[in-house]
Motif scaffolding. Structure first.
Motif, PDB file in Angstrom:
ATOM      1  N   ILE A  35      49.089  88.981  21.829  1.00  0.00           N
ATOM      2  CA  ILE A  35      49.778  88.336  20.707  1.00  0.00           C
ATOM      3  C   ILE A  35      50.913  87.458  21.225  1.00  0.00           C
ATOM      4  O   ILE A  35      51.076  86.300  20.812  1.00  0.00           O
ATOM      5  N   LEU A  36      51.687  87.999  22.150  1.00  0.00           N
ATOM      6  CA  LEU A  36      52.772  87.210  22.743  1.00  0.00           C
ATOM      7  C   LEU A  36      52.227  86.008  23.501  1.00  0.00           C
ATOM      8  O   LEU A  36      52.780  84.906  23.426  1.00  0.00           O
ATOM      9  N   ALA A  37      51.137  86.217  24.232  1.00  0.00           N
ATOM     10  CA  ALA A  37      50.538  85.117  24.979  1.00  0.00           C
ATOM     11  C   ALA A  37      50.084  84.001  24.048  1.00  0.00           C
ATOM     12  O   ALA A  37      50.282  82.811  24.338  1.00  0.00           O
ATOM     13  N   GLY A  38      49.475  84.357  22.913  1.00  0.00           N
ATOM     14  CA  GLY A  38      49.029  83.351  21.960  1.00  0.00           C
ATOM     15  C   GLY A  38      50.174  82.587  21.327  1.00  0.00           C
ATOM     16  O   GLY A  38      50.111  81.364  21.163  1.00  0.00           O
ATOM     17  N   ILE A  39      51.229  83.302  20.965  1.00  0.00           N
ATOM     18  CA  ILE A  39      52.396  82.647  20.358  1.00  0.00           C
ATOM     19  C   ILE A  39      53.041  81.690  21.353  1.00  0.00           C
ATOM     20  O   ILE A  39      53.408  80.555  21.012  1.00  0.00           O
ATOM     21  N   ILE A  40      53.188  82.139  22.595  1.00  0.00           N
ATOM     22  CA  ILE A  40      53.781  81.288  23.623  1.00  0.00           C
ATOM     23  C   ILE A  40      52.906  80.071  23.889  1.00  0.00           C
ATOM     24  O   ILE A  40      53.394  78.945  24.037  1.00  0.00           O
ATOM     25  N   ALA A  41      51.585  80.281  23.931  1.00  0.00           N
ATOM     26  CA  ALA A  41      50.672  79.159  24.149  1.00  0.00           C
ATOM     27  C   ALA A  41      50.805  78.118  23.045  1.00  0.00           C
ATOM     28  O   ALA A  41      50.800  76.909  23.309  1.00  0.00           O
ATOM     29  N   ALA A  42      50.920  78.578  21.801  1.00  0.00           N
ATOM     30  CA  ALA A  42      51.078  77.645  20.683  1.00  0.00           C
ATOM     31  C   ALA A  42      52.391  76.875  20.797  1.00  0.00           C
ATOM     32  O   ALA A  42      52.430  75.645  20.608  1.00  0.00           O
ATOM     33  N   PHE A  43      53.457  77.575  21.137  1.00  0.00           N
ATOM     34  CA  PHE A  43      54.757  76.917  21.277  1.00  0.00           C
ATOM     35  C   PHE A  43      54.732  75.893  22.408  1.00  0.00           C
ATOM     36  O   PHE A  43      55.198  74.767  22.258  1.00  0.00           O
ATOM     37  N   VAL A  44      54.154  76.314  23.547  1.00  0.00           N
ATOM     38  CA  VAL A  44      54.087  75.412  24.701  1.00  0.00           C
ATOM     39  C   VAL A  44      53.230  74.189  24.374  1.00  0.00           C
ATOM     40  O   VAL A  44      53.597  73.043  24.677  1.00  0.00           O
ATOM     41  N   GLY A  45      52.069  74.419  23.738  1.00  0.00           N
ATOM     42  CA  GLY A  45      51.193  73.306  23.387  1.00  0.00           C
ATOM     43  C   GLY A  45      51.848  72.337  22.432  1.00  0.00           C
ATOM     44  O   GLY A  45      51.741  71.110  22.591  1.00  0.00           O
ATOM     45  N   PHE A  46      52.552  72.863  21.445  1.00  0.00           N
ATOM     46  CA  PHE A  46      53.218  72.002  20.477  1.00  0.00           C
ATOM     47  C   PHE A  46      54.384  71.262  21.116  1.00  0.00           C
ATOM     48  O   PHE A  46      54.504  70.035  20.997  1.00  0.00           O
ATOM     49  N   ALA A  47      55.237  72.015  21.795  1.00  0.00           N
ATOM     50  CA  ALA A  47      56.466  71.432  22.323  1.00  0.00           C
ATOM     51  C   ALA A  47      56.216  70.397  23.406  1.00  0.00           C
ATOM     52  O   ALA A  47      56.965  69.430  23.539  1.00  0.00           O
ATOM     53  N   SER A  48      55.137  70.581  24.168  1.00  0.00           N
ATOM     54  CA  SER A  48      54.925  69.712  25.326  1.00  0.00           C
ATOM     55  C   SER A  48      54.249  68.389  24.988  1.00  0.00           C
ATOM     56  O   SER A  48      54.365  67.432  25.758  1.00  0.00           O
ATOM     57  N   THR A  49      53.555  68.304  23.847  1.00  0.00           N
ATOM     58  CA  THR A  49      52.776  67.080  23.591  1.00  0.00           C
ATOM     59  C   THR A  49      52.931  66.500  22.187  1.00  0.00           C
ATOM     60  O   THR A  49      52.324  65.465  21.909  1.00  0.00           O
ATOM     61  N   GLN A  78      43.902  73.046  13.379  1.00  0.00           N
ATOM     62  CA  GLN A  78      43.624  73.730  14.633  1.00  0.00           C
ATOM     63  C   GLN A  78      44.007  75.197  14.555  1.00  0.00           C
ATOM     64  O   GLN A  78      43.377  76.051  15.204  1.00  0.00           O
ATOM     65  N   GLY A  79      44.997  75.529  13.737  1.00  0.00           N
ATOM     66  CA  GLY A  79      45.339  76.930  13.533  1.00  0.00           C
ATOM     67  C   GLY A  79      44.217  77.682  12.837  1.00  0.00           C
ATOM     68  O   GLY A  79      43.813  78.770  13.260  1.00  0.00           O
ATOM     69  N   VAL A  80      43.677  77.103  11.768  1.00  0.00           N
ATOM     70  CA  VAL A  80      42.586  77.741  11.031  1.00  0.00           C
ATOM     71  C   VAL A  80      41.347  77.866  11.910  1.00  0.00           C
ATOM     72  O   VAL A  80      40.693  78.926  11.942  1.00  0.00           O
ATOM     73  N   LEU A  81      41.012  76.811  12.641  1.00  0.00           N
ATOM     74  CA  LEU A  81      39.843  76.866  13.518  1.00  0.00           C
ATOM     75  C   LEU A  81      40.014  77.916  14.619  1.00  0.00           C
ATOM     76  O   LEU A  81      39.070  78.649  14.944  1.00  0.00           O
ATOM     77  N   GLY A  82      41.195  77.992  15.197  1.00  0.00           N
ATOM     78  CA  GLY A  82      41.437  78.991  16.231  1.00  0.00           C
ATOM     79  C   GLY A  82      41.263  80.408  15.701  1.00  0.00           C
ATOM     80  O   GLY A  82      40.676  81.269  16.365  1.00  0.00           O
ATOM     81  N   GLY A 319      47.593  82.637  18.427  1.00  0.00           N
ATOM     82  CA  GLY A 319      47.995  81.242  18.597  1.00  0.00           C
ATOM     83  C   GLY A 319      47.661  80.413  17.369  1.00  0.00           C
ATOM     84  O   GLY A 319      48.436  79.531  16.973  1.00  0.00           O
ATOM     85  N   GLY A 320      46.500  80.690  16.754  1.00  0.00           N
ATOM     86  CA  GLY A 320      46.137  79.989  15.520  1.00  0.00           C
ATOM     87  C   GLY A 320      47.111  80.275  14.396  1.00  0.00           C
ATOM     88  O   GLY A 320      47.531  79.366  13.666  1.00  0.00           O
ATOM     89  N   VAL A 321      47.495  81.536  14.258  1.00  0.00           N
ATOM     90  CA  VAL A 321      48.484  81.893  13.234  1.00  0.00           C
ATOM     91  C   VAL A 321      49.812  81.196  13.511  1.00  0.00           C
ATOM     92  O   VAL A 321      50.465  80.675  12.594  1.00  0.00           O
ATOM     93  N   ALA A 322      50.215  81.174  14.776  1.00  0.00           N
ATOM     94  CA  ALA A 322      51.477  80.514  15.131  1.00  0.00           C
ATOM     95  C   ALA A 322      51.439  79.033  14.784  1.00  0.00           C
ATOM     96  O   ALA A 322      52.449  78.467  14.332  1.00  0.00           O
ATOM     97  N   TYR A 323      50.279  78.389  14.964  1.00  0.00           N
ATOM     98  CA  TYR A 323      50.186  76.966  14.645  1.00  0.00           C
ATOM     99  C   TYR A 323      50.310  76.706  13.144  1.00  0.00           C
ATOM    100  O   TYR A 323      50.779  75.631  12.733  1.00  0.00           O
ATOM    101  N   LEU A 324      49.903  77.657  12.316  1.00  0.00           N
ATOM    102  CA  LEU A 324      50.106  77.495  10.872  1.00  0.00           C
ATOM    103  C   LEU A 324      51.591  77.396  10.553  1.00  0.00           C
ATOM    104  O   LEU A 324      52.015  76.562   9.752  1.00  0.00           O
TER     105      LEU A 324
END
Length: 412
Positions: A35-49, A78-82, A319-324
């Motif tokens: 769960i932590l890995a997914g949340i961090i991945a979403a944050f990193v993906g969003f913040a970096s690009t 992308q959150g829903v698809l994930g 990560g999908g939930v975090a993107y929502l």
């Protein structure tokens, strides 16, 4: 469920306790880690690009409101698809926006017909991706990529990002060094908390460095803007076809390779079909192409996500939930990251990817007979070269594959 995926999952569930069976330490690791890995991945993906995405939208004629609407739309999609795909197939399928596509938009600039013509091109690109999902030979071609080349390409993609923490310390040690030190110290105590602690330190430093007036935003949730698409020949030639090629070669191919490098066989056709349909739906709201993730997929599909491969799908789900939430708060998140010194974002991103880089590098050089081909793939993917709008990741596979075929022919 795909038969190969089902068989692999069943095998994982039947392994001995020492290797991850019921009652083993791997099984008892719980869900906190993925769960932590997914949340961090979403944050990193969003913040970096996300800044690249916004720049691409504005370059082809979007207003600020239309660009914000597009960012919101693709985050939600992308959150829903994930969530749906990772739960359906029980493997860590991570979806992302097309960063190379955004770079293409920024390079192309305004086309005749303005942003409505660009939206029409986005829809046509989605239709092309749907067609790719319905053509099974493409999936078979992609699945034939040797694992050593897939690992080498991933390592090449990750290299520049993993160098970022060291560069950040050299540029602004007062800001970057605390992030690196927290990561190193916490990682010695408990590895699972190393990256979250580093990210939390980065966020604290961002808040600390904000100007006295704080964040300048009118409202937290962006407005949804509908754009009537316009279909033009120039949009098809200048945007739709190049966007399709760039997305497939520079985003979907590396994303599939990441999955295979970590031992998964993703359902290529259904994912293409889902991302193509989603790309068509988000286009009138200002969004563009969705596809397999590559960098964030490495964070969700790798061993740092969870020691048991059968449980790593939880990371993509989280990560999908975090993107929502990131989508709904896109304006606030964008303002926070925009106000941040770039070295903090770069340092946090690089630290989060070190584990994935190590695993990919080990997989690339593990087979002595193919080591030269893997090195060719690695250095080409890491070089950043681009031909015809197609990035280095694709050309790394081409160069390494050609070298591997040459070696086979020469050894006969």
């Amino acid at each position: 469920m795909d038969m190969r995926t089902e068989a692999r999952t069943t095998d994982l569930e039947r392994v001995s306790p020492a290797e991850g069976g019921p009652g083993s330490p791997r099984r008892s690791a719980g869900l906190t880690q993925p769960i932590l890995a997914g949340i961090i991945a979403a944050f990193v993906g969003f913040a970096s690009t996300f800044t690249v995405v916004l720049q691409g939208f504005t370059a082809v004629g979007a207003t600020q409101a239309q660009a914000a609407s597009g960012l919101l739309a693709i985050c939600i999609a992308q959150g829903v698809l994930g969530i749906v795909l990772s739960q359906r197939y029980r493997i860590p399928i991570t979806i992302a926006w097309s960063t190379p596509g955004s770079v293409l938009l920024a390079a192309t600039g305004l086309i005749q017909g303005g942003f409505p013509a660009a939206v029409g091109a986005f829809i046509l690109t989605g239709v092309l991706i749907i067609a790719a999902g319905l053509i099974k030979p493409f999936g078979r071609i992609v699945s034939a990529i040797p694992p050593v080349l897939a690992s080498a390409m991933l390592a090449g993609i990750l290299l520049s990002l993993c160098l970022a923490p060291a560069k950040a310390v050299g540029l602004q040690p007062g800001l970057a060094l605390p992030v690196v030190l927290v990561w190193a110290i916490v990682g010695r105590i408990r590895r699972i908390w190393a990256v979250p602690a580093a990210v939390a330190t980065a966020v604290a430093l961002i808040v600390w460095t904000l100007p006295p007036g704080g964040l300048a935003i009118d409202h937290a949730i962006p407005d949804v803007v509908f754009i009537v698409p316009s279909f033009t020949f120039q949009g098809l030639i200048s945007l739709a076809i190049p966007l399709f090629i760039v997305t497939m070669a520079s985003q979907n191919l590396p994303g599939i390779a990441v999955m295979r490098a970590n031992g998964y066989e993703p359902p290529v056709g259904p994912v293409f079909l889902g991302t193509g349909i989603a790309s068509v739906l988000v286009a009138p709201l200002g969004g563009h192409t969705l596809n397999f993730a590559a960098i964030t997929a490495a964070m969700c599909a790798g061993p740092d996500s969870h020691p048991d491969p059968a449980r790593r799908w939880v990371a993509s789900f989280a990560g999908g939930v975090a993107y929502l939430f990131l989508g709904l708060g896109a304006t606030l998140a964008a303002a926070l990251v925009t106000a941040a010194p770039q070295v903090l974002i770069q340092a946090a991103t690089g630290l989060a990817l070190l584990g994935a880089f190590g695993g990919a590098l080990a997989g690339a050089i593990g087979v002595a007979a193919h080591r030269d081909a893997a090195i060719v793939t690695f250095v080409t993917a890491a070089s950043g070269l681009s031909f015809f709008g197609v990035g280095a990741a694709f050309w790394g596979i081409v160069a390494g594959g050609a070298f591997m075929l040459l070696n086979r022919k020469w050894s006969r």
